[in-house]
Design a protein around this motif. Structure first.
Motif, PDB file in Angstrom:
ATOM      1  N   ALA A  41      12.562   0.070  -0.380  1.00 38.59           N
ATOM      2  CA  ALA A  41      11.323  -0.604  -0.679  1.00 38.59           C
ATOM      3  C   ALA A  41      11.379  -1.733   0.582  1.00 38.59           C
ATOM      4  O   ALA A  41      10.792  -2.179   1.222  1.00 38.59           O
ATOM      5  CB  ALA A  41      11.284  -1.263  -1.862  1.00 38.59           C
ATOM      6  N   GLU A  42      12.754  -2.558   0.529  1.00 35.37           N
ATOM      7  CA  GLU A  42      13.247  -3.632   1.409  1.00 35.37           C
ATOM      8  C   GLU A  42      13.195  -3.181   2.707  1.00 35.37           C
ATOM      9  O   GLU A  42      12.867  -3.790   3.737  1.00 35.37           O
ATOM     10  CB  GLU A  42      14.304  -4.451   0.600  1.00 35.37           C
ATOM     11  N   VAL A  43      13.927  -2.029   2.940  1.00 35.03           N
ATOM     12  CA  VAL A  43      14.149  -1.576   4.262  1.00 35.03           C
ATOM     13  C   VAL A  43      12.872  -1.140   5.001  1.00 35.03           C
ATOM     14  O   VAL A  43      12.628  -1.670   6.333  1.00 35.03           O
ATOM     15  CB  VAL A  43      15.054  -0.386   4.203  1.00 35.03           C
ATOM     16  N   ALA A  44      11.805  -0.501   4.150  1.00 34.37           N
ATOM     17  CA  ALA A  44      10.598   0.036   4.718  1.00 34.37           C
ATOM     18  C   ALA A  44       9.684  -1.246   5.061  1.00 34.37           C
ATOM     19  O   ALA A  44       9.146  -1.274   6.138  1.00 34.37           O
ATOM     20  CB  ALA A  44       9.795   0.685   3.701  1.00 34.37           C
ATOM     21  N   GLY A  45       9.903  -2.405   4.408  1.00 32.00           N
ATOM     22  CA  GLY A  45       9.281  -3.637   4.510  1.00 32.00           C
ATOM     23  C   GLY A  45       9.782  -4.296   5.967  1.00 32.00           C
ATOM     24  O   GLY A  45       9.134  -4.802   6.876  1.00 32.00           O
ATOM     25  N   ARG A  46      11.061  -4.379   6.296  1.00 34.58           N
ATOM     26  CA  ARG A  46      11.624  -4.846   7.240  1.00 34.58           C
ATOM     27  C   ARG A  46      11.225  -4.097   8.484  1.00 34.58           C
ATOM     28  O   ARG A  46      11.177  -4.560   9.812  1.00 34.58           O
ATOM     29  CB  ARG A  46      13.415  -4.529   7.335  1.00 34.58           C
ATOM     30  N   GLU A  47      10.961  -2.677   8.321  1.00 31.79           N
ATOM     31  CA  GLU A  47      10.601  -1.825   9.466  1.00 31.79           C
ATOM     32  C   GLU A  47       9.063  -1.871   9.628  1.00 31.79           C
ATOM     33  O   GLU A  47       8.513  -1.126  10.445  1.00 31.79           O
ATOM     34  CB  GLU A  47      11.093  -0.354   9.069  1.00 31.79           C
ATOM     35  N   GLY A  48       8.293  -3.031   9.012  1.00 27.04           N
ATOM     36  CA  GLY A  48       7.076  -3.040   9.335  1.00 27.04           C
ATOM     37  C   GLY A  48       6.158  -2.481   8.158  1.00 27.04           C
ATOM     38  O   GLY A  48       4.831  -2.614   8.698  1.00 27.04           O
ATOM     39  N   ALA A  49       6.307  -1.688   7.308  1.00 24.14           N
ATOM     40  CA  ALA A  49       5.387  -0.948   6.243  1.00 24.14           C
ATOM     41  C   ALA A  49       4.923  -2.124   5.387  1.00 24.14           C
ATOM     42  O   ALA A  49       5.887  -2.977   5.124  1.00 24.14           O
ATOM     43  CB  ALA A  49       6.430   0.026   5.621  1.00 24.14           C
ATOM     44  N   LYS A  50       3.759  -1.932   4.785  1.00 24.70           N
ATOM     45  CA  LYS A  50       3.713  -2.564   3.492  1.00 24.70           C
ATOM     46  C   LYS A  50       3.971  -1.547   2.489  1.00 24.70           C
ATOM     47  O   LYS A  50       3.834  -0.384   2.465  1.00 24.70           O
ATOM     48  CB  LYS A  50       1.999  -2.606   3.411  1.00 24.70           C
ATOM     49  N   VAL A  51       4.402  -2.319   1.281  1.00 28.20           N
ATOM     50  CA  VAL A  51       5.153  -1.352   0.387  1.00 28.20           C
ATOM     51  C   VAL A  51       4.520  -1.689  -1.090  1.00 28.20           C
ATOM     52  O   VAL A  51       4.193  -2.813  -1.496  1.00 28.20           O
ATOM     53  CB  VAL A  51       6.608  -1.673   0.107  1.00 28.20           C
ATOM     54  N   VAL A  52       4.344  -0.770  -1.845  1.00 28.81           N
ATOM     55  CA  VAL A  52       3.743  -0.442  -3.200  1.00 28.81           C
ATOM     56  C   VAL A  52       4.995  -0.252  -4.127  1.00 28.81           C
ATOM     57  O   VAL A  52       5.157   1.061  -4.088  1.00 28.81           O
ATOM     58  CB  VAL A  52       2.570   0.234  -3.301  1.00 28.81           C
ATOM     59  N   ILE A  53       5.359  -0.996  -5.035  1.00 27.26           N
ATOM     60  CA  ILE A  53       6.663  -1.011  -5.743  1.00 27.26           C
ATOM     61  C   ILE A  53       6.332  -0.523  -7.103  1.00 27.26           C
ATOM     62  O   ILE A  53       5.446  -1.355  -7.886  1.00 27.26           O
ATOM     63  CB  ILE A  53       7.580  -2.109  -5.387  1.00 27.26           C
ATOM     64  N   GLY A  54       6.501   0.588  -7.601  1.00 27.03           N
ATOM     65  CA  GLY A  54       6.253   1.057  -8.904  1.00 27.03           C
ATOM     66  C   GLY A  54       7.593   0.971  -9.779  1.00 27.03           C
ATOM     67  O   GLY A  54       8.690   1.527  -9.424  1.00 27.03           O
ATOM     68  N   GLY A  55       7.532   0.516 -11.079  1.00 25.80           N
ATOM     69  CA  GLY A  55       8.724   0.419 -11.931  1.00 25.80           C
ATOM     70  C   GLY A  55       8.327  -0.478 -13.154  1.00 25.80           C
ATOM     71  O   GLY A  55       7.238  -0.817 -13.007  1.00 25.80           O
ATOM     72  N   ARG A  56       9.330  -0.557 -14.125  1.00 24.04           N
ATOM     73  CA  ARG A  56       9.100  -1.272 -15.145  1.00 24.04           C
ATOM     74  C   ARG A  56       9.847  -2.562 -15.176  1.00 24.04           C
ATOM     75  O   ARG A  56       9.515  -3.391 -16.246  1.00 24.04           O
ATOM     76  CB  ARG A  56       9.628  -0.465 -16.429  1.00 24.04           C
ATOM     77  N   ASP A  57      10.770  -2.699 -14.233  1.00 23.42           N
ATOM     78  CA  ASP A  57      11.431  -4.239 -14.335  1.00 23.42           C
ATOM     79  C   ASP A  57      10.746  -5.178 -13.305  1.00 23.42           C
ATOM     80  O   ASP A  57      10.966  -4.931 -11.950  1.00 23.42           O
ATOM     81  CB  ASP A  57      12.753  -3.842 -13.762  1.00 23.42           C
ATOM     82  N   GLU A  58       9.841  -5.821 -14.179  1.00 26.33           N
ATOM     83  CA  GLU A  58       9.027  -6.731 -13.286  1.00 26.33           C
ATOM     84  C   GLU A  58      10.061  -7.964 -12.388  1.00 26.33           C
ATOM     85  O   GLU A  58       9.467  -8.139 -11.141  1.00 26.33           O
ATOM     86  CB  GLU A  58       8.205  -7.350 -14.286  1.00 26.33           C
ATOM     87  N   ALA A 111       4.009  -6.758   0.408  1.00 29.13           N
ATOM     88  CA  ALA A 111       4.347  -5.859  -0.715  1.00 29.13           C
ATOM     89  C   ALA A 111       3.602  -6.379  -1.986  1.00 29.13           C
ATOM     90  O   ALA A 111       3.235  -7.381  -2.344  1.00 29.13           O
ATOM     91  CB  ALA A 111       5.903  -5.667  -0.955  1.00 29.13           C
ATOM     92  N   ILE A 112       3.407  -5.202  -3.109  1.00 26.89           N
ATOM     93  CA  ILE A 112       3.079  -5.643  -4.218  1.00 26.89           C
ATOM     94  C   ILE A 112       3.796  -4.753  -5.305  1.00 26.89           C
ATOM     95  O   ILE A 112       4.457  -3.715  -4.913  1.00 26.89           O
ATOM     96  CB  ILE A 112       1.634  -5.297  -4.594  1.00 26.89           C
ATOM     97  N   PHE A 113       3.967  -5.380  -6.549  1.00 28.74           N
ATOM     98  CA  PHE A 113       4.812  -4.778  -7.634  1.00 28.74           C
ATOM     99  C   PHE A 113       3.662  -4.146  -8.736  1.00 28.74           C
ATOM    100  O   PHE A 113       2.666  -5.095  -9.078  1.00 28.74           O
ATOM    101  CB  PHE A 113       5.756  -5.658  -8.383  1.00 28.74           C
ATOM    102  N   VAL A 114       3.625  -3.052  -9.038  1.00 27.00           N
ATOM    103  CA  VAL A 114       2.801  -2.653  -9.933  1.00 27.00           C
ATOM    104  C   VAL A 114       3.679  -1.976 -11.252  1.00 27.00           C
ATOM    105  O   VAL A 114       4.533  -1.081 -10.955  1.00 27.00           O
ATOM    106  CB  VAL A 114       1.898  -1.492  -9.366  1.00 27.00           C
ATOM    107  N   TYR A 115       3.397  -2.584 -12.205  1.00 25.56           N
ATOM    108  CA  TYR A 115       4.047  -1.878 -13.733  1.00 25.56           C
ATOM    109  C   TYR A 115       3.759  -0.632 -13.986  1.00 25.56           C
ATOM    110  O   TYR A 115       2.695  -0.391 -13.974  1.00 25.56           O
ATOM    111  CB  TYR A 115       3.695  -2.860 -14.596  1.00 25.56           C
ATOM    112  N   THR A 116       4.595   0.233 -13.846  1.00 24.42           N
ATOM    113  CA  THR A 116       4.533   1.640 -14.147  1.00 24.42           C
ATOM    114  C   THR A 116       5.329   2.353 -15.129  1.00 24.42           C
ATOM    115  O   THR A 116       6.647   2.183 -14.839  1.00 24.42           O
ATOM    116  CB  THR A 116       4.654   2.437 -12.533  1.00 24.42           C
ATOM    117  N   ASP A 117       4.714   2.821 -16.016  1.00 23.58           N
ATOM    118  CA  ASP A 117       5.488   3.917 -17.014  1.00 23.58           C
ATOM    119  C   ASP A 117       5.115   5.079 -16.950  1.00 23.58           C
ATOM    120  O   ASP A 117       4.169   5.528 -17.029  1.00 23.58           O
ATOM    121  CB  ASP A 117       5.146   3.400 -18.675  1.00 23.58           C
ATOM    122  N   LEU A 118       6.241   5.744 -16.140  1.00 20.56           N
ATOM    123  CA  LEU A 118       5.928   7.119 -15.880  1.00 20.56           C
ATOM    124  C   LEU A 118       5.629   8.102 -16.982  1.00 20.56           C
ATOM    125  O   LEU A 118       5.386   9.177 -16.682  1.00 20.56           O
ATOM    126  CB  LEU A 118       6.880   7.470 -14.931  1.00 20.56           C
TER     127      LEU A 118
END
Length: 256
Positions: A25-42, A59-66
């Motif tokens: 996620a962080e490397v993609a942002g460094r490389e110019g991408a916009k990132v949508v981060i899914g996970g439970r650890d806010e 980037a944005i964080f989206v709380y995601t319970d898979l």
């Protein structure tokens, strides 16, 4: 290292708050991408968002319970609403319980198959939905050497990774006409938070784990998060525009 190889990309990452998912996620942002981060650890997700913004990306964080299909769908809906397109999906999220075939209980089986396969299936469904709106995109499914049989105490996990190999080939063949690509990234033995926690619960420290793994792996050490970054950048970038249906191994020579 060349920067902005992912400029104008919008990449969704399931399991983006930990391990290889967080690192990418962080490397993609460094490389110019916009990132949508899914996970439970806010806390971790928002920290990654802040770090990405320091690179001048977003980037944005989206709380995601898979375990919930609606959350899988919401992850992509929120990304599209924020950034107007989705061009990449890295399916990193997964669980690795101890689950021998002869003793695995139903609860464990349902948990590992829901997180590792069912959630991936519906996330890919959403990825395809949005990628076709913008002329295609790249899906990377996280694989494992366990997908070729696996160790005895990882039966349910190995099965899910084998299923993802078929999903990879299915998407690659059926959606190539829409310029939607899919590849299977086989990760090696990596001291992620989950792996280290599991070994500690079994009475083995991280240092002991690393020493034992070094004696087993042909290349003499475990894979680290950064070992996968260049491969992921390549698979998400236009440089790999003709690569689909591939099994991409970064495993320190490990084949089970």
């Amino acid at each position: 290292m060349e920067f902005e190889r992912l400029k104008d990309k919008v990449i969704v990452i399931s399991g983006g708050t930990k391990g290889v998912g967080r690192a990418f996620a962080e490397v993609a942002g460094r490389e110019g991408a916009k990132v949508v981060i899914g996970g439970r650890d806010e806390k971790a997700g928002k920290e990654a968002v802040r770090n990405i913004k320091t690179f001048g990306s977003d980037a944005i964080f989206v709380y995601t319970d898979l375990l919930k299909v609606d959350d899988c769908k919401n992850l992509f809906d929120r990304g599209y609403e924020k950034f107007g397109k989705i061009t990449g999906f890295f399916n990193y999220a997964g669980v690795t319980p101890v689950s021998p075939l002869d003793t695995c209980d139903e609860e464990t089986f349902d948990w590992v198959t829901t997180v590792n396969y069912k959630a991936a299936f519906f996330c890919c469904q959403q990825a395809i939905k949005y990628m076709r709106m913008n002329g295609g995109g790249s899906i990377v499914l996280t694989g494992s050497a366990h997908a070729w049989g696996g160790q005895k105490d990882r039966a349910a996990y190995a099965m899910t990774k084998g299923v993802l190999r078929i999903l990879n080939e299915h998407i690659a063949h059926q959606y190539a006409v829409e310029n939607i690509r899919c590849n299977y990234l086989t990760l090696g033995w990596t001291p992620t938070e989950g792996e280290v926690s599991l070994r500690i619960s079994q009475g083995e420290s991280e240092a002991e784990l690393r020493k034992r793994a070094a004696g087993i792996l042909p290349m003499g050490r475990m894979c680290e998060r950064n070992d996968y970054m260049e491969g992921l950048i390549y698979m998400m970038s236009d440089a790999s525009s003709m690569m689909t249906g591939s099994t991409f191994r970064l495993t320190a020579g490990e084949y089970i």
